[in-house]
Design a protein around this motif. Structure first.
Motif, mmCIF file in Angstrom:
data_model
loop_
_atom_site.group_PDB
_atom_site.id
_atom_site.type_symbol
_atom_site.label_atom_id
_atom_site.label_comp_id
_atom_site.label_asym_id
_atom_site.label_seq_id
_atom_site.Cartn_x
_atom_site.Cartn_y
_atom_site.Cartn_z
ATOM 1 N N ASP A 119 0.818 -1.209 0.000
ATOM 2 C CA ASP A 119 0.000 0.000 0.000
ATOM 3 C C ASP A 119 0.854 1.262 0.000
ATOM 4 O O ASP A 119 0.382 2.335 0.349
ATOM 5 C CB ASP A 119 -0.912 -0.019 1.235
ATOM 6 N N GLU A 140 -9.428 -3.492 2.161
ATOM 7 C CA GLU A 140 -9.835 -2.854 3.416
ATOM 8 C C GLU A 140 -9.531 -3.747 4.616
ATOM 9 O O GLU A 140 -9.104 -3.268 5.673
ATOM 10 C CB GLU A 140 -11.329 -2.531 3.357
ATOM 11 N N ARG A 196 -5.799 -3.586 5.232
ATOM 12 C CA ARG A 196 -5.450 -2.329 5.902
ATOM 13 C C ARG A 196 -5.873 -2.355 7.368
ATOM 14 O O ARG A 196 -5.154 -1.866 8.240
ATOM 15 C CB ARG A 196 -6.124 -1.165 5.176
ATOM 16 N N ALA A 197 -7.045 -2.925 7.628
ATOM 17 C CA ALA A 197 -7.514 -3.023 9.010
ATOM 18 C C ALA A 197 -6.584 -3.896 9.841
ATOM 19 O O ALA A 197 -6.303 -3.599 11.009
ATOM 20 C CB ALA A 197 -8.936 -3.581 9.045
ATOM 21 N N GLU A 198 -6.084 -4.992 9.235
ATOM 22 C CA GLU A 198 -5.143 -5.859 9.943
ATOM 23 C C GLU A 198 -3.851 -5.117 10.271
ATOM 24 O O GLU A 198 -3.298 -5.266 11.363
ATOM 25 C CB GLU A 198 -4.836 -7.094 9.098
ATOM 26 N N VAL A 199 -3.365 -4.323 9.298
ATOM 27 C CA VAL A 199 -2.143 -3.554 9.535
ATOM 28 C C VAL A 199 -2.357 -2.549 10.665
ATOM 29 O O VAL A 199 -1.507 -2.402 11.552
ATOM 30 C CB VAL A 199 -1.704 -2.827 8.240
ATOM 31 N N GLU A 200 -3.496 -1.852 10.628
ATOM 32 C CA GLU A 200 -3.789 -0.880 11.681
ATOM 33 C C GLU A 200 -3.927 -1.562 13.034
ATOM 34 O O GLU A 200 -3.482 -1.026 14.054
ATOM 35 C CB GLU A 200 -5.072 -0.109 11.341
ATOM 36 N N ALA A 201 -4.539 -2.743 13.046
ATOM 37 C CA ALA A 201 -4.686 -3.492 14.297
ATOM 38 C C ALA A 201 -3.321 -3.918 14.839
ATOM 39 O O ALA A 201 -3.068 -3.844 16.045
ATOM 40 C CB ALA A 201 -5.575 -4.706 14.084
ATOM 41 N N LYS A 252 -0.464 -2.372 14.221
ATOM 42 C CA LYS A 252 0.202 -1.163 14.702
ATOM 43 C C LYS A 252 -0.326 -0.774 16.088
ATOM 44 O O LYS A 252 0.443 -0.387 16.968
ATOM 45 C CB LYS A 252 -0.009 -0.015 13.713
ATOM 46 N N ALA A 253 -1.651 -0.886 16.258
ATOM 47 C CA ALA A 253 -2.253 -0.537 17.545
ATOM 48 C C ALA A 253 -1.780 -1.483 18.633
ATOM 49 O O ALA A 253 -1.501 -1.054 19.768
ATOM 50 C CB ALA A 253 -3.781 -0.581 17.427
ATOM 51 N N GLU A 254 -1.675 -2.772 18.300
ATOM 52 C CA GLU A 254 -1.203 -3.751 19.286
ATOM 53 C C GLU A 254 0.252 -3.502 19.639
ATOM 54 O O GLU A 254 0.649 -3.596 20.816
ATOM 55 C CB GLU A 254 -1.376 -5.159 18.724
ATOM 56 N N LYS A 261 1.793 -0.633 19.495
ATOM 57 C CA LYS A 261 1.819 0.589 20.304
ATOM 58 C C LYS A 261 1.386 0.290 21.735
ATOM 59 O O LYS A 261 1.976 0.803 22.691
ATOM 60 C CB LYS A 261 0.916 1.648 19.689
#
Length: 210
Positions: A128, A164, A167-172, A174-176, A178
């Protein structure tokens, strides 16, 4: 019909081959590492070996992706699928039926010259980072192949949903990451505070003893 099947195709060519016993259509449903723009949403390519498991499974040869118009099947040996250096090669022994005879005539006349296929991605990678996302299909279930006059079937809705989800998996992730980093920082701060308190208490005891 199986749900969530993405359909792809291209002008990869389909030919007729006949002998005294049978009529066979041959062509390529897939060419490896061939970039295709899917509905201007993303670029897609299929990695070599993506259908290694599917060529041993039960796959149908259809007319125009119509599950009611079967002209071949791997289970019966009338459809043969082979992965070679170029891509996924297809051979269909055309039946003496209305659909089979019509298909044979249209390919022989050149009215049908492309192949398409229906699949579901089971392992994929997304890049991406560029202007247009890039999707690489590493492994997929193959359900059907088709000789068709209009091979550019793009199920962009399913592709977009897959993007989508990626992308949601990547954001999840990153959140984990963090959350773990924040927890580690907080834990280190608490340890440092307890150590400082212990050292201060120890100094007070030494001062009292002197």
């Amino acid at each position: 019909m199986i749900k969530d099947i993405e359909k792809r195709g291209g002008s990869l060519g389909v030919e007729v081959r006949a002998d005294s016993e049978k009529r066979t259509l041959t062509g390529y449903a897939v060419v490896w590492n061939s970039d295709t723009t899917i509905g201007d949403y993303f670029i897609e390519r299929i990695a070599p070996g993506a259908f290694a498991k599917s060529v041993r499974a039960d796959v149908l040869a259809l007319v125009n992706h119509d599950w009611g118009r079967v002209v071949g099947r791997t289970k019966s040996g009338t459809l043969r699928l082979v992965e070679d250096d170029r891509g996924l090669k297809v051979e269909i022994d055309v039946p003496n039926t209305t659909d089979g005879n019509d298909l044979w005539e249209l390919v022989e006349r050149g009215d049908i010259s492309g192949m398409s296929f229906g699949f579901r991605a089971t392992k994929q990678e997304w890049d991406d980072t560029g202007e247009i996302p890039k999707r690489t299909i590493i492994e997929a279930e193959l359900f059907e192949v088709t000789a068709t006059p209009i091979p550019a079937y793009d199920d962009t809705t399913l592709g977009k949903r897959s993007l989508e989800e990626a992308r949601a998996e990547v954001e999840a992730m990153k959140a984990e990451e963090k959350r773990k980093a924040d927890n580690a920082t907080a834990a280190a701060r608490r340890i440092a505070e307890r150590r400082a308190a212990s050292e201060q208490k120890f100094r007070g005891i030494r001062q009292d003893a002197s």
